[in-house]
Design a protein around this motif. Structure first.
Motif, PDB file in Angstrom:
ATOM      1  N   UNK A 279     -75.473  43.442 -64.871  1.00 47.58           N
ATOM      2  CA  UNK A 279     -74.738  43.556 -63.603  1.00 47.58           C
ATOM      3  C   UNK A 279     -74.659  42.202 -62.909  1.00 47.58           C
ATOM      4  N   UNK A 280     -75.765  41.468 -62.890  1.00 47.16           N
ATOM      5  CA  UNK A 280     -75.753  40.145 -62.258  1.00 47.16           C
ATOM      6  C   UNK A 280     -74.779  39.207 -62.959  1.00 47.16           C
ATOM      7  N   UNK A 281     -74.747  39.261 -64.280  1.00 46.87           N
ATOM      8  CA  UNK A 281     -73.835  38.396 -65.022  1.00 46.87           C
ATOM      9  C   UNK A 281     -72.376  38.765 -64.747  1.00 46.87           C
ATOM     10  N   UNK A 282     -72.091  40.060 -64.642  1.00 45.65           N
ATOM     11  CA  UNK A 282     -70.728  40.499 -64.327  1.00 45.65           C
ATOM     12  C   UNK A 282     -70.343  40.053 -62.922  1.00 45.65           C
ATOM     13  N   UNK A 283     -71.272  40.173 -61.982  1.00 47.16           N
ATOM     14  CA  UNK A 283     -70.990  39.724 -60.612  1.00 47.16           C
ATOM     15  C   UNK A 283     -70.676  38.228 -60.583  1.00 47.16           C
ATOM     16  N   UNK A 284     -71.444  37.452 -61.331  1.00 44.19           N
ATOM     17  CA  UNK A 284     -71.187  36.004 -61.384  1.00 44.19           C
ATOM     18  C   UNK A 284     -69.829  35.712 -62.003  1.00 44.19           C
ATOM     19  N   UNK A 285     -69.466  36.450 -63.041  1.00 49.96           N
ATOM     20  CA  UNK A 285     -68.141  36.259 -63.642  1.00 49.96           C
ATOM     21  C   UNK A 285     -67.051  36.594 -62.633  1.00 49.96           C
ATOM     22  N   UNK A 286     -67.222  37.697 -61.883  1.00 55.14           N
ATOM     23  CA  UNK A 286     -66.227  38.101 -60.880  1.00 55.14           C
ATOM     24  C   UNK A 286     -66.075  37.032 -59.798  1.00 55.14           C
ATOM     25  N   UNK A 287     -67.200  36.465 -59.361  1.00 53.28           N
ATOM     26  CA  UNK A 287     -67.136  35.427 -58.332  1.00 53.28           C
ATOM     27  C   UNK A 287     -66.409  34.189 -58.829  1.00 53.28           C
ATOM     28  N   UNK A 288     -66.649  33.825 -60.091  1.00 52.19           N
ATOM     29  CA  UNK A 288     -65.940  32.664 -60.654  1.00 52.19           C
ATOM     30  C   UNK A 288     -64.440  32.907 -60.720  1.00 52.19           C
ATOM     31  N   UNK A 289     -64.038  34.163 -60.862  1.00 49.87           N
ATOM     32  CA  UNK A 289     -62.616  34.504 -60.919  1.00 49.87           C
ATOM     33  C   UNK A 289     -62.010  34.706 -59.534  1.00 49.87           C
ATOM     34  N   UNK A 290     -62.826  34.556 -58.505  1.00 52.91           N
ATOM     35  CA  UNK A 290     -62.319  34.694 -57.139  1.00 52.91           C
ATOM     36  C   UNK A 290     -62.179  36.124 -56.669  1.00 52.91           C
ATOM     37  N   UNK A 291     -62.849  37.059 -57.332  1.00 56.47           N
ATOM     38  CA  UNK A 291     -62.785  38.467 -56.952  1.00 56.47           C
ATOM     39  C   UNK A 291     -63.702  38.710 -55.760  1.00 56.47           C
ATOM     40  N   UNK A 292     -63.196  39.462 -54.760  1.00 56.33           N
ATOM     41  CA  UNK A 292     -63.972  39.671 -53.540  1.00 56.33           C
ATOM     42  C   UNK A 292     -64.927  40.841 -53.595  1.00 56.33           C
ATOM     43  N   UNK A 293     -64.674  41.818 -54.485  1.00 52.90           N
ATOM     44  CA  UNK A 293     -65.534  42.999 -54.564  1.00 52.90           C
ATOM     45  C   UNK A 293     -65.398  43.621 -55.949  1.00 52.90           C
ATOM     46  N   UNK A 294     -66.408  44.403 -56.335  1.00 53.26           N
ATOM     47  CA  UNK A 294     -66.352  45.137 -57.599  1.00 53.26           C
ATOM     48  C   UNK A 294     -66.679  46.595 -57.317  1.00 53.26           C
ATOM     49  N   UNK A 295     -66.116  47.478 -58.125  1.00 55.20           N
ATOM     50  CA  UNK A 295     -66.387  48.897 -57.974  1.00 55.20           C
ATOM     51  C   UNK A 295     -66.832  49.487 -59.308  1.00 55.20           C
ATOM     52  N   UNK A 296     -67.540  50.619 -59.220  1.00 54.62           N
ATOM     53  CA  UNK A 296     -67.924  51.366 -60.411  1.00 54.62           C
ATOM     54  C   UNK A 296     -67.535  52.826 -60.213  1.00 54.62           C
ATOM     55  N   UNK A 297     -67.252  53.480 -61.320  1.00 50.95           N
ATOM     56  CA  UNK A 297     -67.069  54.925 -61.356  1.00 50.95           C
ATOM     57  C   UNK A 297     -68.191  55.483 -62.215  1.00 50.95           C
ATOM     58  N   UNK A 298     -69.002  56.376 -61.653  1.00 49.30           N
ATOM     59  CA  UNK A 298     -70.154  56.868 -62.400  1.00 49.30           C
ATOM     60  C   UNK A 298     -70.393  58.343 -62.130  1.00 49.30           C
ATOM     61  N   UNK A 299     -70.859  59.034 -63.142  1.00 53.28           N
ATOM     62  CA  UNK A 299     -71.221  60.446 -62.994  1.00 53.28           C
ATOM     63  C   UNK A 299     -72.733  60.662 -63.001  1.00 53.28           C
ATOM     64  N   UNK A 300     -73.488  59.721 -63.558  1.00 50.17           N
ATOM     65  CA  UNK A 300     -74.931  59.919 -63.749  1.00 50.17           C
ATOM     66  C   UNK A 300     -75.808  58.918 -63.004  1.00 50.17           C
ATOM     67  N   UNK A 301     -75.295  57.760 -62.680  1.00 51.24           N
ATOM     68  CA  UNK A 301     -76.182  56.668 -62.239  1.00 51.24           C
ATOM     69  C   UNK A 301     -75.825  56.116 -60.859  1.00 51.24           C
ATOM     70  N   UNK A 302     -75.357  56.962 -59.976  1.00 50.41           N
ATOM     71  CA  UNK A 302     -74.964  56.493 -58.637  1.00 50.41           C
ATOM     72  C   UNK A 302     -76.147  55.883 -57.890  1.00 50.41           C
ATOM     73  N   UNK A 303     -77.325  56.506 -58.009  1.00 55.31           N
ATOM     74  CA  UNK A 303     -78.496  55.980 -57.286  1.00 55.31           C
ATOM     75  C   UNK A 303     -78.881  54.600 -57.812  1.00 55.31           C
ATOM     76  N   UNK A 304     -78.799  54.429 -59.138  1.00 55.92           N
ATOM     77  CA  UNK A 304     -79.159  53.134 -59.730  1.00 55.92           C
ATOM     78  C   UNK A 304     -78.271  52.030 -59.171  1.00 55.92           C
ATOM     79  N   UNK A 305     -76.968  52.286 -59.063  1.00 51.60           N
ATOM     80  CA  UNK A 305     -76.059  51.281 -58.514  1.00 51.60           C
ATOM     81  C   UNK A 305     -76.279  51.098 -57.014  1.00 51.60           C
ATOM     82  N   UNK A 306     -76.596  52.183 -56.311  1.00 51.81           N
ATOM     83  CA  UNK A 306     -76.849  52.076 -54.872  1.00 51.81           C
ATOM     84  C   UNK A 306     -78.044  51.172 -54.605  1.00 51.81           C
TER      85      UNK A 306
END
Length: 437
Positions: free
Chosen positions: A376-403
Motif C-alpha cells: 500500500x505504501x509503495x502504491x501511494x508513493x507511485x500515485x504521488x509521483x503521478x500527481x494523483x490527489x487521492x486513492x480509493x479501494x473497493x472491498x468486501x472483506x477488508x474495510x477495517x484493515x484499510x480504515x
C-alpha cells in the motif's frame, strides 16, 4: 486404498530447487564439532545426495575439538591469543596428525557403497591436496604465531578442473607455503576464500548457531552484510559465531551470492535450507531474497496462482490472463526467491484526480507480516509521483484493515465516472478513500 506418502508433496515442491541447484558450486564448511558428535555420518549422506543431484561440492572441514583432545593426551598446553593457537612445532605435530586422520575418515565414509547404505550406487570421487597456499600470521602485538597462518591463495583453476570431472573437493584447515611449510588455518577463513576464488553460488557454514535472532528471539531469515556487522562486533572475538559471521559478510561483499548460517545439530538443516522456500537458518546476502518491484509479463503465471484462491473465496474480482497482461504496468509485486507472494495495482483514470488501489493480495503462507503495508505504501508513493490527489479501494472483506491505514468511508458518488458506471451492484463493495498529502 490411501497410498499417500507425506514426502511426495515435499518432493514436488523441491523440484524447482533441484533444477536451480544443478551445476552450481557450493562451498560447505563442516566444523569439527559436527563430526566429533557423530553427526558426520548423516551430513556425509546429505553431501552424497547433493552430489547425485548435480551440485558441485567443495567441502571444508574443521578439526578444533579433535586437536584439543589430541593436545590434552600429548600433554601439550597451547597458548591462545584472540581465539587462535600459537602453532609451535608441538602443536603442529598434533594438528597435522589430526587433519590427516580426519581427511582419511571423510574420504572413507564418502566411499561407502554397500547395498545396505545410503551411498549405494553413488559414484563419488573425493580429491584433496595442496589446493590452498598460506602465509604466516607472523608477529602480531608482540606475539609470534609461529606456524599459525592465513590464506594466501586458493588454486581456483585446479579446483575447477576437479569439479568439472565430477569430483568432490575436500579442503582441510591447512595451507602450504612456497618454502615447503605447512600452516594451521582457520577453517571458516579457508571456506570464505574458496567461495570467493571459485565465485561460488553458495557458502554454507554449519556451526553451533541456529542462525541470527532478533531481540524477541525470532530467527532472522535474511540480512545484508551491513545489517549483520553489529552482531559481528558483539560476538566473542575468535569464537565460532564471530568467525562464521566474518566469513559470511566478507564473502557476500566479495561476490558470493548467498551465504547460509546453519546449525549442524538440526538433522534437516542442510536439505531444509536448500530445498524449501523459507529455509531454516539465516542467509547473508547483498542481493535481496525478497523484493518489491514493478511487475513484468513474466509474472503473469505467478499472479494467477496468487489471485485464484482469493477470487474463489470472493475476496477479489476474477481477473483473466488477458486482463492481467493488458494492465501489467499497473502492478507491483513482492517476489520471494522466484515466487510472487504479493501484489497490488494502481489504476489511474484519465482526467481525474483520483486513482484506484486494486488487487492487494498476499499469499496465505506469508500473511501476518508487513507485506500488505509495504504494498500500500509503495502504491501511494507511485500515485504521488503521478500527481494523483487521492486513492480509493473497493472491498468486501477488508474495510477495517484499510480504515486502520487512513482510508475513510465514502460513497459510490465519490468515484470517477467510469468506475461508477462499472460498479458491480451485486458485490456491494464498500468504498474507502484516502487523500494523499
Amino acid at each position: 486404498m490411501d497410498t499417500r506418502f507425506p514426502f511426495v508433496d515435499w518432493f514436488r515442491n523441491a523440484s524447482p530447487y533441484i533444477n536451480a541447484h544443478r551445476g552450481r558450486t557450493f562451498v560447505i564448511l563442516m566444523e569439527g564439532e559436527a563430526i566429533a558428535s557423530q553427526r558426520g555420518e548423516q551430513l556425509i549422506q546429505d553431501l552424497a545426495l547433493l552430489h547425485s543431484l548435480g551440485v558441485r561440492l567443495v567441502v571444508v572441514f574443521g578439526i578444533r575439538p579433535q586437536v584439543q583432545v589430541a593436545l590434552h593426551k600429548a600433554g601439550v598446553a597451547p597458548r591462545q591469543v584472540a581465539g587462535r593457537w600459537v602453532a609451535d612445532s608441538a602443536v603442529m605435530a598434533q594438528v597435522e596428525q589430526v587433519a590427516s586422520h580426519q581427511r582419511l575418515w571423510l574420504e572413507a565414509r564418502l566411499s561407502l557403497g554397500l547395498p545396505s547404505t545410503p551411498l549405494h550406487g553413488v559414484d563419488l570421487s573425493v580429491i584433496s591436496g595442496n589446493l590452498v597456499t598460506a602465509k604466516p600470521l607472523g608477529v602480531r602485538e608482540g606475539v609470534d604465531f609461529d606456524r599459525s597462518g592465513e590464506v594466501r591463495r586458493v588454486r581456483a583453476g585446479a579446483i575447477e578442473g576437479l569439479l568439472e570431472k565430477g569430483s568432490l573437493v575436500l579442503l582441510p584447515p591447512l595451507g602450504f607455503s612456497s618454502t615447503g611449510e605447512v600452516f594451521d588455518l582457520d577453517a571458516a577463513d579457508v571456506a570464505h576464500h574458496a567461495a570467493v576464488a571459485l565465485n561460488a553460488d553458495k557458502l554454507i557454514l554449519l556451526g553451533e548457531s541456529e542462525g541470527l535472532a532478533n531481540e524477541q528471539g525470532a530467527l532472522l531469515r535474511q540480512l545484508s552484510p551491513d545489517e549483520a556487522e553489529p552482531r559481528l562486533a558483539a560476538a566473542e572475538q575468535g569464537g565460532e559465531l564471530a568467525r562464521h559471521l566474518q566469513a559470511a559478510c566478507s564473502a557476500a561483499r566479495e561476490g558470493v551470492a548467498r551465504t547460509h548460517l546453519l546449525c549442524w545439530r538440526n538433522h534437516d538443516a542442510l536439505l531444509g535450507e536448500l530445498f524449501t522456500r523459507d529455509g531454516v537458518g539465516t542467509m547473508i546476502t547483498e542481493h535481496r531474497y525478497e523484493q518489491l518491484r514493478p511487475a513484468t509479463l513474466s509474472d503473469i503465471a505467478g499472479l494467477l496462482d496468487l489471485l485464484e484462491p482469493l477470487e474463489r473465496r470472493g475476496m477479489l474480482v476474477a481477473r483473466s490472463r488477458e486482463r492481467l497482461e493488458h494492465e501489467i504496468d499497473d502492478y507491483l509485486v513482492i517476489e520471494r526467491d522466484g515466487m510472487v507472494i504479493g501484489c497490488a495495482a494502481l489504476h489511474v483514470f484519465a482526467q481525474a484526480d483520483i486513482a484506484e488501489l486494486a488487487c492487494v493480495a498476499v499469499h496465505t503462507s506469508y500473511q501476518g507480516g508487513e507485506r500488505g503495508e509495504r504494498l500500500v505504501q509503495a502504491i501511494e508513493q507511485r500515485a504521488q509521483r503521478l500527481g494523483v490527489g487521492a486513492i480509493f479501494v473497493l472491498t468486501t472483506h477488508t474495510a477495517h484493515w484499510f480504515a486502520e491505514r487512513g482510508f475513510a468511508s465514502a460513497s459510490i458518488d465519490d468515484l470517477p465516472l467510469l468506475k461508477r458506471e462499472t460498479y458491480n451492484q451485486a458485490r456491494k463493495s464498500k468504498v474507502l478513500i484516502k487523500a494523499l498529502a
